[in-house]
Every structure is written in C-alpha cells, then in structure tokens.
Motif scaffolding. Structure first.
Motif, PDB file in Angstrom:
ATOM      1  N   GLU A 164      -2.356 -13.034   6.259  1.00 22.09           N
ATOM      2  CA  GLU A 164      -3.685 -12.437   6.087  1.00 22.09           C
ATOM      3  C   GLU A 164      -3.587 -11.049   5.434  1.00 22.09           C
ATOM      4  O   GLU A 164      -4.354 -10.709   4.541  1.00 22.09           O
ATOM      5  CB  GLU A 164      -4.379 -12.351   7.462  1.00 22.09           C
ATOM      6  N   ARG A 165      -2.567 -10.254   5.879  1.00 21.62           N
ATOM      7  CA  ARG A 165      -2.494  -8.894   5.321  1.00 21.62           C
ATOM      8  C   ARG A 165      -2.094  -8.898   3.845  1.00 21.62           C
ATOM      9  O   ARG A 165      -2.447  -7.995   3.108  1.00 21.62           O
ATOM     10  CB  ARG A 165      -1.592  -7.986   6.148  1.00 21.62           C
ATOM     11  N   THR A 166      -1.368  -9.926   3.397  1.00 20.11           N
ATOM     12  CA  THR A 166      -1.073 -10.042   1.968  1.00 20.11           C
ATOM     13  C   THR A 166      -2.370 -10.316   1.205  1.00 20.11           C
ATOM     14  O   THR A 166      -2.662  -9.696   0.179  1.00 20.11           O
ATOM     15  CB  THR A 166      -0.061 -11.186   1.697  1.00 20.11           C
ATOM     16  N   ARG A 167      -3.158 -11.232   1.753  1.00 13.83           N
ATOM     17  CA  ARG A 167      -4.445 -11.561   1.110  1.00 13.83           C
ATOM     18  C   ARG A 167      -5.350 -10.331   1.032  1.00 13.83           C
ATOM     19  O   ARG A 167      -5.964 -10.066   0.001  1.00 13.83           O
ATOM     20  CB  ARG A 167      -5.154 -12.678   1.890  1.00 13.83           C
ATOM     21  N   GLU A 168      -5.394  -9.577   2.134  1.00 14.96           N
ATOM     22  CA  GLU A 168      -6.223  -8.364   2.175  1.00 14.96           C
ATOM     23  C   GLU A 168      -5.785  -7.360   1.116  1.00 14.96           C
ATOM     24  O   GLU A 168      -6.588  -6.787   0.401  1.00 14.96           O
ATOM     25  CB  GLU A 168      -6.131  -7.705   3.557  1.00 14.96           C
ATOM     26  N   PHE A 169      -4.461  -7.151   1.043  1.00 17.44           N
ATOM     27  CA  PHE A 169      -3.917  -6.202   0.057  1.00 17.44           C
ATOM     28  C   PHE A 169      -4.263  -6.643  -1.356  1.00 17.44           C
ATOM     29  O   PHE A 169      -4.724  -5.843  -2.173  1.00 17.44           O
ATOM     30  CB  PHE A 169      -2.393  -6.083   0.228  1.00 17.44           C
TER      31      PHE A 169
ATOM     32  N   SER B 138       0.831  -1.208   0.000  1.00 17.81           N
ATOM     33  CA  SER B 138       0.000   0.000   0.000  1.00 17.81           C
ATOM     34  C   SER B 138       0.861   1.253   0.000  1.00 17.81           C
ATOM     35  O   SER B 138       2.021   1.212   0.419  1.00 17.81           O
ATOM     36  CB  SER B 138      -0.879   0.045   1.251  1.00 17.81           C
TER      37      SER B 138
ATOM     38  N   ASP C  54       4.366  -3.912   4.298  1.00 21.44           N
ATOM     39  CA  ASP C  54       3.210  -3.384   5.013  1.00 21.44           C
ATOM     40  C   ASP C  54       3.714  -2.651   6.247  1.00 21.44           C
ATOM     41  O   ASP C  54       4.443  -3.235   7.057  1.00 21.44           O
ATOM     42  CB  ASP C  54       2.286  -4.549   5.396  1.00 21.44           C
TER      43      ASP C  54
ATOM     44  N   LYS D 252      -6.635  -8.548  -2.387  1.00 23.10           N
ATOM     45  CA  LYS D 252      -8.075  -8.448  -2.636  1.00 23.10           C
ATOM     46  C   LYS D 252      -8.436  -7.025  -3.049  1.00 23.10           C
ATOM     47  O   LYS D 252      -9.272  -6.799  -3.902  1.00 23.10           O
ATOM     48  CB  LYS D 252      -8.836  -8.840  -1.354  1.00 23.10           C
ATOM     49  N   ARG D 253      -7.766  -6.063  -2.432  1.00 21.68           N
ATOM     50  CA  ARG D 253      -8.053  -4.657  -2.734  1.00 21.68           C
ATOM     51  C   ARG D 253      -7.502  -4.228  -4.093  1.00 21.68           C
ATOM     52  O   ARG D 253      -8.005  -3.309  -4.702  1.00 21.68           O
ATOM     53  CB  ARG D 253      -7.444  -3.747  -1.646  1.00 21.68           C
TER      54      ARG D 253
END
Ligand code: ADP
Ligand code: MG
Length: 243
Positions: free
Chosen positions: A233-238, A38, A213, A240-241
C-alpha cells in the motif's frame, strides 16, 4: 549473478534516531538498481554507508566475499572501487575539467599523468565534455558539471557507481542531457546504483527498483512490478504522489 556489493542487516542510527533498519540488499554485476522513496526515508544514508562516508551502526557490507566492516579490511582500497556522483557535483573548483578527472587517478591509483590524461579523455568523450578540458567548473552549466563529475567517477574505473539524485540540483532543461549519458552508460553494462526522483528513468533504465520508506526497504522488484503492480500500500501511495 555475481554480487558486486551485498549489504546484510545494515543498521544506522544518528543518536537515538534509527535511520536504516535491518537493510538486506545487493547489486550484481552489470545491474542498474534505482532507489526511490520519499525525502528522509534513508536513501542517501544507505549510499553513504555503502561507500563508508558514514559508519554503519551494525550489519555487514560484503565485497568480494569479505565483510569490509571487519577491522582488518583496507577500506581505502575498497573506496577506490566505488564511484560516487553527488547531487551537488562536488567538483574541485580550482582545477580545470581535465585535472578534475586525473587528480584521483594520479594520487590514489598512482597512475602517471600521461596515462591519467588518456583515461580521462576517454571518459570525457563518452560524456561529451572532451572539448571543455581547460574550463574551470564555474564556467560550466549544471548539466556540464554533472557530466564532468560522471567522467571523473568513470576515470577511476570503479566496480560500481553510486549516484545520489544526480539531476535534482539541475535546471529542468539540463536534466535530459545527464539522464541520456546515464542511460548510455547503463547500456554499456556499467553497474549502477541510482537514487532518483526521475520515475521515467527508473522505469525505462533500471533492472530493479527498490522502494525505501522510513528506513526500510518496503518493496523491491522489476520496474514493471513496482510501477504497474506494486504489492505494498505504501508503494502505491508514494507513486500516486509522485507520478
Ligand atoms: P533521503 O536521502 O532518503 O532523503 P537521508 O538518508 O538523507 O534521506 O536521511 C534519512 C534521515 O536521517 C533523515 O531523518 C535525516 O534527517 C537523518 N540524517 C541524515 N544524515 C544525518 C546526520 N549526519 N545526522 C543526523 N541525522 C541525519
Ligand atoms: Mg537524499
């Protein structure tokens, strides 16, 4: 694999704001590494620390077996071994295309004008800008400017080229021509460290993807692992966005 650059426990703070936290990271010869993450996660600061446009607050940057942050080290010589391509091109606007690609060679590498022009022409051909040598940057499109900036970096024949979002300032129709040149360079075995939002490029071209991150490397791995099977999880979240 021989490391071109190795970063150990790198920290960078601006005042009390810790922007890079204990980064361990390396790029080996011939490798293409894409850094994703991000806005504000510290990607540019990491590149700027690696080429010493920013002074790290702590840690080591190992180049050819030596920590270049040691006071005795010749950072000017080190800098000539790293090429940099910026989002905003940073061409010399009062110089024409050829001169943009020769001035560093002449001033820093002490090459003759003739030799510098020969080297520049070689790389301007590779990026497809050899028929524009007399043009000034303002006469060029964004994509053309960025291809000249890449030729300028190549003309210094560095060990690695750092790209900081090279296509983010371009109109969408010009992104492809720059990515195509970068892919061709990657195929020739050039060592490249690329901060990018172009997930297609990262997937297709990189040997390794680093996800940053909040100032840390949250996850790194092959493009297949990062894009198809991320652990964090934060890789997956990123992803997805962005996908
Ligand atoms: P990214 O390239 O991933 O978007 P940056 O490395 O540009 O992130 O920025 C990371 C953080 O460091 C941001 O919070 C940004 O505001 C801060 N930062 C970057 N450069 C400076 C600076 N020169 N002075 C103060 N803060 C900075
Ligand atoms: Mg940035």
């Amino acid at each position: 694999m021989e490391n071109v650059i190795e970063v150990k426990h790198l920290n960078k703070s601006f005042g009390t704001h810790e922007v890079l936290k204990d980064i361990d990271f390396s790029v080996s010869k011939g490798e293409v590494v894409c850094i994703i993450g991000s806005s504000g996660s510290g990607k540019s600061t990491l590149l700027r620390c690696i080429n010493l446009l920013e002074t790290p607050s702590g840690g080591e940057i190992i180049y050819k077996g030596e920590n270049i942050l040691d006071a005795k080290h010749d950072i000017y010589k080190y800098r000539t071994k790293l090429g940099m391509v910026f989002q905003q091109f940073n061409l010399f606007n009062n110089h024409d295309v050829l001169s943009n690609c020769t001035v560093g060679q002449i001033k820093v590498l002490k090459r003759s004008k003739k030799e510098a022009e020969e080297v520049a022409m070689k790389y301007l051909k590779i990026v497809g800008m050899d028929s524009f040598i007399n043009a000034k940057p303002k006469q060029l499109s964004g994509g053309q400017k960025q291809r000249v900036a890449i030729a300028r970096a190549l003309s210094m024949e560095p060990d690695v080229i750092l790209f900081d979002e090279p296509t983010s300032a371009l109109d969408p129709e010009m992104v492809g021509e720059v990515l195509k040149v970068m892919k061709e360079l990657a195929d020739t075995g050039l060592t490249m460290l690329v901060v990018t939002h172009e997930m297609g490029f990262a997937k297709e071209v990189s040997d390794r993807v680093v996800f940053m991150d909040k100032g840390v490397i949250a996850e790194e791995g092959s493009p297949d692992q990062i894009f198809n099977n991320p652990v964090q999880e934060r890789t997956r979240e990123f992803l997805k966005r962005t996908l």
